[in-house]
Each structure stands twice: as structure tokens, then as C-alpha cells.
Design an enzyme around this catalytic site. Sequence first.
Site, PDB file in Angstrom:
ATOM      1  N   SER A 181       0.970  -1.099  -0.061  1.00  0.00           N
ATOM      2  CA  SER A 181       0.125   0.007   0.019  1.00  0.00           C
ATOM      3  C   SER A 181       0.724   1.276  -0.023  1.00  0.00           C
ATOM      4  CB  SER A 181      -0.776  -0.225   1.294  1.00  0.00           C
ATOM      5  OG  SER A 181      -0.148   0.323   2.400  1.00  0.00           O
ATOM      6  N   ASP A 182       0.389   2.243  -0.709  1.00  0.00           N
ATOM      7  CA  ASP A 182       0.974   3.483  -0.491  1.00  0.00           C
ATOM      8  C   ASP A 182       1.078   3.948   1.210  1.00  0.00           C
ATOM      9  OD1 ASP A 182       2.187   6.100  -0.768  1.00  0.00           O
ATOM     10  OD2 ASP A 182       1.227   6.636  -2.429  1.00  0.00           O
ATOM     11  N   TRP A 183       1.837   4.892   1.524  1.00  0.00           N
ATOM     12  CA  TRP A 183       1.797   5.139   2.947  1.00  0.00           C
ATOM     13  C   TRP A 183       0.604   5.474   3.466  1.00  0.00           C
ATOM     14  CZ3 TRP A 183       5.420   2.705   0.791  1.00  0.00           C
ATOM     15  CH2 TRP A 183       6.499   2.520   1.348  1.00  0.00           C
TER      16      TRP A 183
END
Length: 732
Positions: free
Chosen positions: A295-297
Amino acid sequence: MVFHSALRRFNRTTSFVLTSAFLCLTLQLVSTAQTAPVAKPKPAAAAAADRLWQNKALSPKQRADLLIKAMTLNEKILMMHGGGPCPEVWTEKCQMPIKGYVGQVPAIERLGIPHLTLADGRAGVGNKAVDVTLLPAPIVAASSWDVNLLNQFGHVLGKEEWDKGTNVTLSPTIDVVRVPEWGRIFESYGEDPYFNARMAVAEIRGIQAEGSIADANMYLTMQQESDRFHVDSVVDERTLQEIYLPPYAAAVQEGHVGTFMCAYVKTNGVYSCENAHLLQDLLRNQLKFDGWVMSDWGATHSTVDAANNGLDQQMPDADFFGAPLKKAVENGKVTMATIDGHVRNILVPMFHQGLFDRQQPGNWDSKVRTDAHTAFSRKVAEQGTILLKNKGTILPLAGNTSVAVIGEAGSTKPKAEGGGSSEVVAPYVISPFDGISKRTKGKVTSDNGADLDKAAAAARAADVAVVFVRTEETEGDDRPDLKLPNNQDALISAVAAANKKTIVVLDTGGPVLMPWIDQVAGVLEAWYSGQEDGNAIAAILYGDVNPGAKLPLTIPRTANKVPTASKEQWPGVGGHSQYTEKLNVGYRWYDATNTDPLFPFGFGLSYTTFKLSNLAVTPAKLTPGAAIAKVTVDVTNTGKRTGAEVVQVYVGHPTANGEPPHQLRAFAKIELKPGELKPVTLTLDQRSFSIFDTSVNRWTVKPGTYEIYAGVSSRNLPLKSQATVEKSGASK
Ligand code: BGC
């Protein structure tokens, strides 16, 4: 607009709040773990002879499966999230995040599983690393239209990442540019899916050849920063397939990329990181991706949905994929087979890249920049600077011309990079003033442009005025509009009124409006050109390098004549961005609506001239199973200097089912001496003659007569031929 900018500020703030929250959480967990280790029976270390997965003769998948058999649930879950937290780790010797890397997965020494160390890096190693090279922004490299340069770009970036101890490089950004105000255009390649696909493959191969796993991002429909943590991209399936998916498809099938980062946004109502259509139907079933999705942050929003719908790894923390995931397995909401599948997806690229089989030499403190990388940074800036206007061949400048360098970006504040997670700590930045002063024997003065009268006086006193203007583009914010900020349009007009020989250098991350275009003699789009900024622009201005770059996106003529002009399209209304322009993204929209751009996609001048002739397409009759055509074109350098031209081939479809008038399907860059003629051969593949047919849910070759155009921009296609396809058929 007031509302929109307030919204954008809010989003940005939210982003920082979120990031700080992660940090606090991680730190809290660190201290809890260090003071109160959880006493749990420790699984025995696997003896070397039992480590069957270390057998290099086996395939990555076989090795992953053997290893998964030896892993406990805790160990599996440990691989599925970043950082920690410590109390869940099987050992009391808690492996905490080590210095530097923005994302980490601790090593599992018992099984010989190495640490995963993730670092940003679109234009060099990010996350505040020092002693690294600041390369030009990826949009600069892409403007070269030279896939070999992109491949070297990947090598240089990948080498510095690997030498810093990074084994997962969070690059490249391959999303198609849809909104000209998008704050991350500079990180990406441009507005055409085929073009972005070619660039992505080249860069990914370069990065991975140096050791680390590349992570292409941000999957999918990440086309704006406004409301980026929640906005819903409402997009039809055909558009998804034909415009937004192709760079990802190529990244899997030709680039063999190890990981993707799922995006913050939603697609058709579902967050990217729990979107079964994106993660399973498209990535796994259609594209056969065998790596992992992180996942993106902060882009993970659930435990069970995310795990069951295809997210393999939460980054950068464990809120959803730590203890809650273990619980979900224990109470049967997520099966062990699902967990094993995720862990396999993570392990396969790790084996593939040899992470189990070799020691990585460097660490975050290593000094990784080299003279060769400095030279390469300069080369990319030279190769990616686009000559947009050259009235009366004002350029190149003679060596003894006196020059007034005007604007902050020309002297005190050179604009070498964009903002956000791609930021690199530049070892230095050569200002244009310094670069020009070093290069010329003529007098060079500078004026910061703050006072228009003073700037005009400086311009009047010199033979030539070069005005450097800039935008401040950054992740987290779209630009409010396409105007140059801070009165810079007025500065250009004032200077141009004082000196007819005015050249504008655009240090921008994306396109800007140029209301002063008829007042100036020359325009260069230099983008954000990295640490060698001033040396590169001097080389172009004085003709040491002949510009050969082309626009990878359209520059609009007026603010409201852009493909995403309505609020419903961008930034969206009620949390939804409507992709109602469908396939007509970028130049496709300008062509379909007969709108004149200021500078079209694919455009760029040179200090020499070229002529294209003799277009031939063979065979001219194609069958669906063998819908592959060779296109040949002769290119002649008709001017007096060695230079490079980009031959561009566009295909017009026959079916009139909403297809754009023509679409880029092949290109090649070729260098020629004065008077030299070279034949260029390009290939049109099956996809060139296919559309995504939603009635059968697959790519299909359609029958009819296809127009094949060859030329040097999407609006300058002097040569035309045809190919026919007799009947319909499935396409790859
Ligand atoms: C960006 C990613 C980046 C991550 C880690 C996010 O805000 O969207 O591109 O890799 O931060 O820094």
C-alpha cells in the site's frame, strides 16, 4: 476556487498528520517492545541443511513455497506489513527499523529471510539520504523520447539505491498524466499510455539490473493530488484498460517489475488497496502479475477486505496487517491459503532478484555518488530540454554575446527538483548564471526579477535577455491553475518589451500557459533539471548540445481549453472525479475536439532540420492472429548540424466506437549528420489494431481500414498509409 485551495491545504495537512501519526505509533511500539519483551517460545532456527529454499537451482516460486512451509503464522504476518510492531515479532530480540529507509520489513534470521529496505527515489535516492546524485525529474528523461536513456536512468538510480543498502526502490511513477494541473507530473513520464509503457519498461529493467526490486506506482487512477486520500475516480472499464492500465501491463509483462504500490484514491467507489477488480481481476487474472502489491503510505483502510481482495503488504506500519490480521486468520475471516498467497507474492520477487543469495554491500551511510553519475545527470538534462520556439534562429547564442540572466531561478534560487516524497538532498545545484558565466566569453549580468523596471533595464543593457521562470510543484498539491505564479508573466512581458532578443527558460514540472508567447524570440522547456541545471542549459543555449527532446504532453493554449476543464472532471464534485473525457486524454482530446494546443504532444525543435519520406507499411493486409506490421520511413537531416529526430507513428482506428482520431503506437529516435539519410523501421504490434471490447471483456482486433500516420508530432504527420484487417479476432 477558494474552496478548492482550502481543500487542498487540508489534504496536505492531513498527509503530514498521518505521517506523524505513523511515526509516533512506531516509536511508541519501539519503546514498549524494548522495555517489555513478550516471552514466547521461539521456533528453532532452521539448520543450513534444512533450508531447502536456498537451493538456487529451484525456481523462485518453488523456493517460496518451500520457505512458506517452514514459516509460522507470526512470521508470515511479519512479512505483510512494514516496520513492526515489535511485540508481535517471534523473537524477543526485536528487530527495529534501521536508520534511513522509509519502509522496512525486519529480517527473519531463523529462516535466513533478509531485511526489506525500501527507499524513495524518482530522481535519485530520497528520504534525506546524503552523498547521492540529484538526477533531473523523470519528465525530463522522458522528454528525450530515448528508451536507452531511460534504461540508463534506471541503472544510475538503481545503483545508488543498491549501494545505499536499499533493496526495494520506490520508483518509477508510471501513471498517465490526465490533469495538466496534477502536482506530480514531474515524477511521471507523460500523457500517452504507450509512451509511458515504453519508458516504464526501460527504467524498471535498469533499476532491477542493479540489484534492488523496482516498485512501480501508483496503482491505479492516481491522476490528481486534490483530495487524494479519498477521491473516487469514476472511470469506465474500456478507458481503464486502454488508457490507465497499459503502463502497468508492460511493467509486468516486459519489465518483470517486482512490486506495485496501490494508490490513495478510490476507483469506482473502492479504495485501490482493497479493490478486487484492480488487484485480482486485472493484476492477477489478466496480467498474471506474480510480485507483490504494497500500500502507499497510509493507503490501507481495512484488514479483512484488503487481505481478501488482494493487498499483500501494508506500508509503512501494522495498523491493519499486524495484530488485526492475525486475529482475522484465527477467527477464520482470512484463510491461511490467502496469507500464503500474499507471502508467496512477496517472496517470489525477493528470490528472483537474488536477495537470499547475496550480501548487499552498502548501507544508508555509504557515499554513492560518482563522477560518472554527475555526468549522466547533466546528460539527461541536456537530452530532455525541449526547444519550443526559436524565432530568427536566435539560438544557439554566439560565444561573445552579452547576456542578462533574469529571474530567481536563473541565479539565486535555481529550480532543480519538485517537492514531496521524491525529494533528494542535492549535493549542489549549478545555477544557470554560473553555468552561463563559465561557458561564455561575453558579459553576463543577473537580476532577480523582483522589480520589473530594474529587470527591464538589465535586459536593455545586454545583447540577449534570458528569463528563468518556475513553478513550485509538489506531491500533495495540485496547482490551482496553469498560470505561472508570482507575477512571472508580467516579468517576461516587461523584459521582452525592453529587449526583442528575449528567451524564456521554463523551470516547471508541468505545462504552463504562455500569454507572452508572441512577444519573445525563444522558449525552452527545461523542467526540473537536477544538480547540473546551469551547465546543461548553458550547453543548449550555446549549441554545444543540439536539442532533440520532444514534449511528452500537450501544452494548452488557454485555461479552459483542456481535456479536464469541468469541476466534475477535476478536482471532482462530492468526492468523485468523473473521467467523462473517456479515451480522450491529452492530445487525443485536442484532436477529437479540433482544439488547437499551444504546443502539441511530440513537438520539439532542433538547431537543424529534418525531412521524412517514403512511408511504407508491410504487409498492408493483416489477419487478427498476425496483426503485426512493419513501418519504414526515411529520415534526412536537411540542415547544417548533426542532430536527432524522433519518428512518431500514430494509428487511426476504423471502428468509430469513440476511438480518438489517432494514437501513438511506435516511435524511434535517430541521430543524423548533415545531409545524411537513414531508413527507420518500426513495428506496429497487435495492440495497435485492437480495442478493449467490453461486450466480450477482452482485447480484440477489429476489422476495417486503419490509417497509419508518420511524422514528428501528434499535429505534424505529413506521411500517411493504410493497413486493413479482414476480420475480428482475439488479441493478446
Ligand atoms: C507517496 C509515495 C511514496 C511514499 C513513501 C507517499 O506519500 O505517494 O510515492 O513512495 O509516500 O515516501
